[in-house]
Design an enzyme around this catalytic site. Structure first.
Site, PDB file in Angstrom:
ATOM      1  N   GLY A 115     -11.886 -46.734 -24.070  1.00 31.23           N
ATOM      2  CA  GLY A 115     -11.121 -46.228 -25.208  1.00 31.23           C
ATOM      3  C   GLY A 115     -10.353 -44.974 -24.794  1.00 31.23           C
TER       4      GLY A 115
ATOM      5  N   GLN B  86     -14.171 -46.447 -33.796  1.00 33.13           N
ATOM      6  CA  GLN B  86     -15.378 -46.411 -34.633  1.00 33.13           C
ATOM      7  C   GLN B  86     -15.295 -47.342 -35.840  1.00 33.13           C
ATOM      8  OE1 GLN B  86     -18.206 -45.139 -33.889  1.00 33.13           O
ATOM      9  NE2 GLN B  86     -17.701 -43.767 -32.198  1.00 33.13           N
TER      10      GLN B  86
ATOM     11  N   CYS C  77     -21.421 -31.138 -25.572  1.00 32.99           N
ATOM     12  CA  CYS C  77     -22.432 -30.336 -24.904  1.00 32.99           C
ATOM     13  C   CYS C  77     -21.865 -29.938 -23.550  1.00 32.99           C
ATOM     14  CB  CYS C  77     -23.669 -31.198 -24.720  1.00 32.99           C
ATOM     15  SG  CYS C  77     -25.061 -30.299 -24.097  1.00 32.99           S
TER      16      CYS C  77
HETATM   17  N1  PLP Z   1     -12.363 -42.618 -29.767  1.00 29.49           N
HETATM   18  C1  PLP Z   1     -13.441 -42.479 -30.541  1.00 29.49           C
HETATM   19  C2  PLP Z   1     -13.254 -42.276 -32.013  1.00 29.49           C
HETATM   20  C3  PLP Z   1     -14.724 -42.511 -29.996  1.00 29.49           C
HETATM   21  O1  PLP Z   1     -15.789 -42.364 -30.772  1.00 29.49           O
HETATM   22  C4  PLP Z   1     -14.847 -42.692 -28.591  1.00 29.49           C
HETATM   23  C5  PLP Z   1     -16.175 -42.686 -27.950  1.00 29.49           C
HETATM   24  O2  PLP Z   1     -17.104 -42.057 -28.428  1.00 29.49           O
HETATM   25  C6  PLP Z   1     -13.687 -42.855 -27.834  1.00 29.49           C
HETATM   26  C7  PLP Z   1     -12.459 -42.808 -28.454  1.00 29.49           C
HETATM   27  C8  PLP Z   1     -13.734 -43.050 -26.348  1.00 29.49           C
HETATM   28  O3  PLP Z   1     -14.078 -44.374 -26.046  1.00 29.49           O
HETATM   29  P1  PLP Z   1     -14.699 -44.736 -24.604  1.00 29.49           P
HETATM   30  O4  PLP Z   1     -16.123 -44.256 -24.627  1.00 29.49           O
HETATM   31  O5  PLP Z   1     -14.585 -46.228 -24.523  1.00 29.49           O
HETATM   32  O6  PLP Z   1     -13.879 -44.036 -23.597  1.00 29.49           O
END
Ligand code: PLP
Length: 359
Positions: free
Chosen positions: A68, A164, A305
């Site tokens: 993502g 999400q 963190c």
């Molecule tokens: N966008 C949102 C809203 C997320 O919650 C996350 C991951 O926690 C990401 C993007 C990033 O996705 P990825 O872990 O596949 O890089």
């Protein structure tokens, strides 16, 4: 250990494990023209069609990426920082691309301030607006149709991070008239290492990664066939999940938490069915997360963190929420009634202990 951290990542569905295992033998390069390559291509295209079908867009709109984070970077890094308008509660994979980018204010309820968005758009300096569909910490669902309407009024493109939301509620990419959207496999019971960028087929982005012409020249690099197979199986499984059951479990969790005198952030607003951000008065942030961990409950602090120190959540800061310690409980398809009861028992012990420490 009780797992209440589905927003961080999810367990693999058994069907995903089977699909990945079967795909270990599909070793061809999807770009090879021979039969071995065509077998891999067939698998990749099948999953592409499945994802497209789930979002009501064409298969040509689906670009496989590695995460993502990569999908978000692929869109926003194609623009100059001054052309980008993001919300102040975006995931760090957007905030940290251009920390100096123009940020839309967030209201105390967790929704972005649409008046502020319009004022910023009116400057005429921006080319793309990025607003997430649901926040990963609070679960608050944004008014994306309104964001699109305003962006269009000022001639802007729209990117939406739906990581999400995808699988938890219906999303119609075409009806929403979005230009770009991000989804990620490991948040829906699929493997890590693959995700997708959904984009209108007519759009081209200047890729920040140079290489061969895979993914219709939109993402260089050989597709991760094995993980894409698992992604496809996860798409099949996630839409069978009974989210109403999870919503009811969350309701029970929140009733119990409120009974203990704690607060739920943005409780009265539309949120993803599995997410609860819980605020504790009279406690130290680090010690709460540790106490849950030592009690066998995996929750998130809801904040980044770094170097052993938990930073304050930029989301709560943007909402103007008081500086209270928080944890995020995010439920999923394996969550049971018994686990909710165990979570509440642990929370009660933590609250009682904190009271004693403070007294
Ligand atoms: N966008 C949102 C809203 C997320 O919650 C996350 C991951 O926690 C990401 C993007 C990033 O996705 P990825 O872990 O596949 O890089």
């Amino acid at each position: 250990m009780i797992y209440f951290d589905y927003n961080a990542t999810t367990p693999l569905f058994p069907a995903v494990k089977n699909a990945v295992t079967a795909a270990l033998d599909v070793f061809g390069n999807p770009s090879s023209v021979h039969g071995i390559g065509r077998e891999a291509r067939k698998l990749v295209e099948g999953v592409r069609a499945k994802i497209a079908n789930s979002l009501n867009c064409t298969p040509a709109s689906v670009v496989f990426t590695g995460s993502g984070t990569e999908s978000n970077n692929s869109v926003l890094r194609a623009f100059e920082p001054s052309e980008v308008l993001i919300s102040s509660i975006e995931h760090l994979s957007i905030i940290n691309i251009y920390p100096e980018a123009n940020q839309i204010r967030c209201r105390p309820d967790g929704l972005i301030d649409l008046e502020d968005l319009e004022q910023r758009l009116a400057s005429g300096r921006h080319r793309v607006v990025s607003v997430m569909m649901a926040n990963n910490e609070t679960g608050v669902i944004q008014l994306i149709p309104e964001v699109v309407r305003l962006a269009r009024t000022y001639g802007c493109l729209v990117h939406c991070d739906a990581v999400q939301c995808y699988g938890k509620m219906p999303i119609d990419f075409t009806a929403l008239d979005l230009d770009f959207m991000t989804i990620s496999s490991h948040k829906i019971g699929g493997p890590k290492g693959t995700a997708a960028l959904i984009m209108k087929p007519a759009h081209q982005l200047a890729s920040f990664m140079r290489g061969a012409g895979q993914e219709r020249r939109r993402r260089a690099g050989t597709e991760n066939v094995m993980c894409i197979a698992g992604f496809g199986a996860a798409v099949d499984e996630i839409f069978k999940v009974n989210w109403e059951r999870i919503h009811l479990l969350r309701k029970e969790l929140e009733a119990g938490v409120l009974n203990l005198g704690l607060e739920i952030v943005s409780q009265e607003y539309a949120r993803t069915p599995n997410t609860s951000m819980i605020a504790f008065a009279d406690a130290k942030q680090g010690s709460i997360a540790l106490m849950y961990d030592l009690s066998g409950v995996a929750v998130s602090t809801g904040a980044a963190c770094s170097s052993g120190k938990v930073d304050r959540s930029h989301v709560l800061k943007a909402m103007g929420y008081p500086e209270l310690p928080v944890i995020r409980a995010s439920l999923g398809w394996q969550t049971t009634q018994k686990e909710i009861e165990q979570f509440l028992a642990v929370t009660e012990r933590i609250v009682t202990r904190n009271h004693k420490e403070v007294a």
